[in-house]
Design a protein around this motif. Structure first.
Motif, PDB file in Angstrom:
ATOM      1  N   LEU A 179       0.844  -1.130  -0.014  1.00 47.28           N
ATOM      2  CA  LEU A 179       0.044   0.036   0.075  1.00 47.28           C
ATOM      3  C   LEU A 179       0.821   1.253   0.134  1.00 47.28           C
ATOM      4  N   GLY A 180       0.398   2.212  -0.596  1.00 44.38           N
ATOM      5  CA  GLY A 180       1.270   3.522  -0.654  1.00 44.38           C
ATOM      6  C   GLY A 180       0.152   4.512  -0.233  1.00 44.38           C
ATOM      7  N   GLU A 181       0.680   5.757  -0.887  1.00 44.75           N
ATOM      8  CA  GLU A 181      -0.087   7.122  -0.751  1.00 44.75           C
ATOM      9  C   GLU A 181      -0.643   7.333   0.759  1.00 44.75           C
ATOM     10  N   THR A 182       0.524   7.811   1.498  1.00 40.04           N
ATOM     11  CA  THR A 182       0.385   7.900   2.870  1.00 40.04           C
ATOM     12  C   THR A 182      -0.467   9.090   3.144  1.00 40.04           C
ATOM     13  N   SER A 183      -0.680  10.283   2.172  1.00 40.60           N
ATOM     14  CA  SER A 183      -1.595  11.152   2.256  1.00 40.60           C
ATOM     15  C   SER A 183      -3.076  10.703   2.063  1.00 40.60           C
ATOM     16  N   GLU A 184      -3.390   9.734   1.615  1.00 42.31           N
ATOM     17  CA  GLU A 184      -4.615   9.081   1.540  1.00 42.31           C
ATOM     18  C   GLU A 184      -4.949   8.019   2.498  1.00 42.31           C
ATOM     19  N   VAL A 185      -4.068   8.010   3.419  1.00 45.47           N
ATOM     20  CA  VAL A 185      -4.735   7.025   4.526  1.00 45.47           C
ATOM     21  C   VAL A 185      -4.920   8.167   5.889  1.00 45.47           C
ATOM     22  N   TYR A 186      -4.579   9.429   5.524  1.00 43.54           N
ATOM     23  CA  TYR A 186      -4.572  10.325   6.731  1.00 43.54           C
ATOM     24  C   TYR A 186      -6.139  10.279   7.311  1.00 43.54           C
ATOM     25  N   GLY A 187      -6.183  10.291   8.522  1.00 42.72           N
ATOM     26  CA  GLY A 187      -7.460  10.017   9.394  1.00 42.72           C
ATOM     27  C   GLY A 187      -8.055   8.580   9.594  1.00 42.72           C
ATOM     28  N   GLY A 188      -7.327   7.766   8.807  1.00 41.85           N
ATOM     29  CA  GLY A 188      -7.689   6.322   9.136  1.00 41.85           C
ATOM     30  C   GLY A 188      -6.362   5.695   9.568  1.00 41.85           C
ATOM     31  N   GLU A 189      -5.383   6.233   9.991  1.00 46.27           N
ATOM     32  CA  GLU A 189      -4.117   5.344  10.060  1.00 46.27           C
ATOM     33  C   GLU A 189      -4.148   4.523  11.250  1.00 46.27           C
ATOM     34  N   HIS A 190      -5.200   4.830  12.280  1.00 53.74           N
ATOM     35  CA  HIS A 190      -5.291   4.155  13.417  1.00 53.74           C
ATOM     36  C   HIS A 190      -5.682   2.469  12.956  1.00 53.74           C
ATOM     37  N   ILE A 191      -6.474   2.471  11.840  1.00 54.68           N
ATOM     38  CA  ILE A 191      -6.881   1.035  11.548  1.00 54.68           C
ATOM     39  C   ILE A 191      -5.558   0.410  11.124  1.00 54.68           C
ATOM     40  N   LEU A 192      -4.663   0.936  10.554  1.00 53.34           N
ATOM     41  CA  LEU A 192      -3.437   0.207   9.851  1.00 53.34           C
ATOM     42  C   LEU A 192      -2.399  -0.034  11.440  1.00 53.34           C
ATOM     43  N   THR A 193      -2.502   0.723  12.282  1.00 53.05           N
ATOM     44  CA  THR A 193      -1.545   0.610  13.268  1.00 53.05           C
ATOM     45  C   THR A 193      -2.038  -0.276  14.236  1.00 53.05           C
ATOM     46  N   ARG A 194      -3.533  -0.587  14.108  1.00 50.25           N
ATOM     47  CA  ARG A 194      -3.831  -1.684  14.920  1.00 50.25           C
ATOM     48  C   ARG A 194      -3.372  -3.004  14.462  1.00 50.25           C
TER      49      ARG A 194
END
Length: 265
Positions: free
Chosen positions: A62-77
């Motif tokens: 997955l790329g596009e870090t600027s487009e996971v903004y606001g949902g990053e907690h889903i990934l960090t979990r």
């Protein structure tokens, strides 16, 4: 640069096609021209296919870090260790500082086309974008164009601009690009084959010569599992040598676009 490429040509000419397992797949996950259906059809189905690839020992990026903004907690979990999760959090903070340097804001990313397609905020866009990454653990977070050495689900820090993002992913080792779109895109990316998935049947009908898969069938009742399995089969076919629609149309030479200094979202 040209001289360096010429030195590589004899070595490249020695390469021969040979059978390899699906575990050798390193798939770049991309979306562009997203619409309101992206997070309902194509992206979750690609995520399901990605889970199947990971189960076979392959890698999804997955790329596009600027487009996971606001949902990053889903990934960090989903991070395999706190350290991996913190790497993504650090990237998010870097992006906040980076955009501020140019008088911009990371939380105002949806393009006019995204908004016309039904997306209203970066948070809606991010939730849909993250769906491409399936459900498996996040095993690593790497820098832009960094060589990918970890198998499974990996996040690469890239801008959201598709050509720049895909350039970094392929430079890092991705050998297939899968690109979902709801508004329509003629994206192709040489040297890696690019597979395009339409989020809705209207788009697929309009751009069928350039769309490999119609995820709009999910809106007519096709299950997520069936759509994901179809995507996996197409990935395997094209990775095995069948030309994708963009390859057959000879599209993709102009998409090489490294991340230049300056504001690139």
């Amino acid at each position: 640069g040209i001289a360096a490429v010429k030195e590589l040509l004899p070595k490249a000419n020695e390469a021969r096609r040979e059978p390899v397992p699906a575990s050798e797949l390193v798939v770049a996950l991309q979306c562009g021209g997203s619409d309101g259906w992206s997070g309902v059809t194509a992206n979750p189905a690609l995520g399901y296919a990605g889970d199947l690839i990971v189960k076979q020992g392959g890698t999804i990026v997955l790329g596009e870090t600027s487009e996971v903004y606001g949902g990053e907690h889903i990934l960090t979990r989903r991070a395999v260790t706190p350290e991996v999760g913190q790497k993504l959090v650090d990237k998010i903070h870097w992006w906040e500082d980076y955009t501020a340097m140019f008088g911009a804001s990371i939380d105002n990313n949806p393009s006019p086309g995204n908004k016309l397609g039904g997306l209203t905020t970066i948070y809606e866009k991010s939730l849909g974008a993250i769906a491409k990454a399936g459900t498996t653990p996040m095993n690593d977070v790497v820098d832009y164009a960094e060589r990918i050495t970890t198998r499974g689900f990996v996040h690469m820090d890239t801008p959201g601009y598709d050509p720049v993002s895909a350039t970094g992913q392929v430079a890092g080792g991705c050998n297939v690009v899968v690109f979902t779109t709801g508004r329509g895109s003629a994206f192709g990316f040489k040297p890696a084959p690019s597979i395009k998935i339409a989020t809705n049947s209207d788009l697929y009908a309009k751009q069928e010569p350039d769309m490999d898969i119609n995820a709009g069938k999910m809106l007519d009742g096709l299950s997520l599992e069936a759509m994901g399995a179809e995507i996996l089969e197409v990935i395997l076919e094209i990775a095995s040598g069948k030309p994708s629609k963009s390859e057959a149309a000879d599209i993709g030479e102009e998409e090489f676009n490294p991340w230049l200094i300056g504001a690139t979202l």
